[in-house]
Design a protein around this motif. Structure first.
Motif, PDB file in Angstrom:
ATOM      1  N   LEU A  92       0.351  -1.598  -0.171  1.00 28.45           N
ATOM      2  CA  LEU A  92      -0.182  -0.096  -0.168  1.00 28.45           C
ATOM      3  C   LEU A  92       0.918   1.549   0.346  1.00 28.45           C
ATOM      4  N   TRP A  93       1.988   0.952   0.001  1.00 26.47           N
ATOM      5  CA  TRP A  93       2.869   2.168   0.977  1.00 26.47           C
ATOM      6  C   TRP A  93       3.987   2.981  -0.265  1.00 26.47           C
ATOM      7  N   LEU A  94       3.837   1.634  -1.424  1.00 26.27           N
ATOM      8  CA  LEU A  94       4.515   1.940  -2.042  1.00 26.27           C
ATOM      9  C   LEU A  94       3.561   2.317  -3.150  1.00 26.27           C
ATOM     10  N   SER A  95       2.333   2.544  -3.667  1.00 31.10           N
ATOM     11  CA  SER A  95       1.379   2.658  -4.404  1.00 31.10           C
ATOM     12  C   SER A  95       1.247   4.444  -4.068  1.00 31.10           C
ATOM     13  N   LEU A 100       3.219  10.432  -4.811  1.00 28.04           N
ATOM     14  CA  LEU A 100       4.360  11.852  -4.228  1.00 28.04           C
ATOM     15  C   LEU A 100       4.379  11.849  -4.736  1.00 28.04           C
ATOM     16  N   VAL A 101       5.503  11.215  -5.463  1.00 21.54           N
ATOM     17  CA  VAL A 101       6.841  11.316  -6.372  1.00 21.54           C
ATOM     18  C   VAL A 101       6.640  11.252  -7.881  1.00 21.54           C
ATOM     19  N   GLY A 102       4.989  11.241  -8.191  1.00 15.03           N
ATOM     20  CA  GLY A 102       4.754  11.527  -9.561  1.00 15.03           C
ATOM     21  C   GLY A 102       5.606  10.488 -10.245  1.00 15.03           C
ATOM     22  N   ILE A 103       5.111   9.463 -10.305  1.00 17.02           N
ATOM     23  CA  ILE A 103       5.426   8.841 -11.051  1.00 17.02           C
ATOM     24  C   ILE A 103       4.460   7.758 -12.016  1.00 17.02           C
ATOM     25  N   PRO A 104       4.208   7.608 -13.227  1.00 13.38           N
ATOM     26  CA  PRO A 104       3.094   7.556 -14.041  1.00 13.38           C
ATOM     27  C   PRO A 104       2.870   5.903 -13.757  1.00 13.38           C
ATOM     28  N   ASP A 105       1.037   5.633 -13.698  1.00 11.43           N
ATOM     29  CA  ASP A 105       1.025   4.829 -13.959  1.00 11.43           C
ATOM     30  C   ASP A 105       1.108   3.741 -14.978  1.00 11.43           C
ATOM     31  N   SER A 195       7.048   0.499 -11.507  1.00 11.41           N
ATOM     32  CA  SER A 195       6.042   0.054 -11.830  1.00 11.41           C
ATOM     33  C   SER A 195       5.727  -1.331 -10.501  1.00 11.41           C
ATOM     34  N   ASP A 196       4.843  -1.948 -10.369  1.00  5.52           N
ATOM     35  CA  ASP A 196       4.368  -3.381  -9.723  1.00  5.52           C
ATOM     36  C   ASP A 196       5.128  -4.021 -11.062  1.00  5.52           C
ATOM     37  N   ASN A 197       5.432  -4.396 -11.758  1.00 11.72           N
ATOM     38  CA  ASN A 197       6.574  -4.881 -12.419  1.00 11.72           C
ATOM     39  C   ASN A 197       7.403  -5.809 -11.598  1.00 11.72           C
ATOM     40  N   GLU A 198       7.899  -6.720 -11.381  1.00  9.67           N
ATOM     41  CA  GLU A 198       9.400  -7.194 -10.730  1.00  9.67           C
ATOM     42  C   GLU A 198      10.575  -6.777 -11.462  1.00  9.67           C
ATOM     43  N   ASN A 199      10.861  -6.641 -12.712  1.00 15.66           N
ATOM     44  CA  ASN A 199      11.779  -6.407 -13.217  1.00 15.66           C
ATOM     45  C   ASN A 199      11.627  -4.549 -13.645  1.00 15.66           C
ATOM     46  N   ALA A 200      10.665  -4.080 -12.605  1.00 17.11           N
ATOM     47  CA  ALA A 200      10.776  -2.207 -12.991  1.00 17.11           C
ATOM     48  C   ALA A 200      11.794  -2.153 -12.446  1.00 17.11           C
TER      49      ALA A 200
END
Length: 233
Positions: A92-95, A100-105, A195-200
């Motif tokens: 939940l915190w990562l989302s 906050l940082v402005g990382i696009p989905d 992102s939520d991907n493992e290789n992000a």
């Protein structure tokens, strides 16, 4: 004993006791005391601490045991927590941190991702992101201790399950109990995946605990000047 006799018995013997009764007491309501009224709350946190210490000294002098954990009015301090529950808090915190940082989905275009990378290369934009993180809620974040004047906590890594004014309480994957880490004179590292991907790819930030002190409401209004480094004494 009537009111006059009571009044004159309290005062120091004086020839003017009768005159004082006639002018100041007779026919008026005089409140001596109100023992049922609760004492007013301390006006500051420092006075509250002094009052608690005075009460503790009085209890020890009279042999009265202090309040137990079940009756304490302070914040709950989790001593044990399943690591799986801490992992859910971290998800939940990562989302929350990506917003906050402005990382696009994940559905954003490549242009949005390129714009974020350009912002991270701009020192002013990077400083703005760091200031935003300093004012963030850290409950659920996974922190790595890079440096500290307390050598016993260096290289620890865990998920924040509780934040207090001066400490983080971390849940480690290999430890049953929750570990308390001071903020003062400690450098923390946090990694936020894009992102939520493992290789992000990971965005890595190092933050000084001296600037992360205080709780969230107080940190949200504080301003920090940009410094090249903060010395740890």
């Amino acid at each position: 004993m009537d009111n006059r006799e009571l009044f004159e018995s309290i005062l120091v013997p004086s020839a003017k006791r009768s005159d004082e009764y006639e002018s100041r007491v007779r026919g008026k309501r005089v409140q001596i005391s109100n023992t049922a009224r609760a004492a007013p709350a301390p006006a500051s946190a420092m006075l509250a601490r002094q009052a608690r210490r005075a009460q503790a000294r009085m209890r020890r002098a009279k042999g009265i045991p202090g309040p137990t954990a079940s009756t304490s009015s302070g914040p709950c301090r989790p001593s044990k927590m399943p690591y799986s529950q801490a992992i859910m808090m971290n998800t939940l915190w990562l989302s929350y941190a990506r917003e906050l940082v402005g990382i696009p989905d994940s559905e954003s275009s490549a242009e949005s991702i390129d714009q974020l990378e350009q912002n991270l290369q701009n020192p002013a934009q990077l400083q703005s992101i760091q200031n935003t993180l300093l004012k963030a809620d850290w409950t659920g974040a996974e922190l790595y201790i890079v440096r500290s004047t307390n050598a016993s906590v260096v290289h620890l890594c865990g998920i924040v399950v509780q934040e207090t004014h001066e400490t983080f309480r971390l849940k480690q994957s290999d430890q049953e109990k929750v570990r308390t880490v001071p903020k003062y004179n400690t450098v923390f590292r946090v990694q936020i995946p894009t992102s939520d991907n493992e290789n992000a790819s990971l965005l890595t930030f190092e933050l000084y605990g001296n600037q992360m002190r205080y709780t969230l409401p107080a940190r949200a209004t504080r301003k920090h000047k940009a410094k090249k480094t903060i010395e740890l004494n």
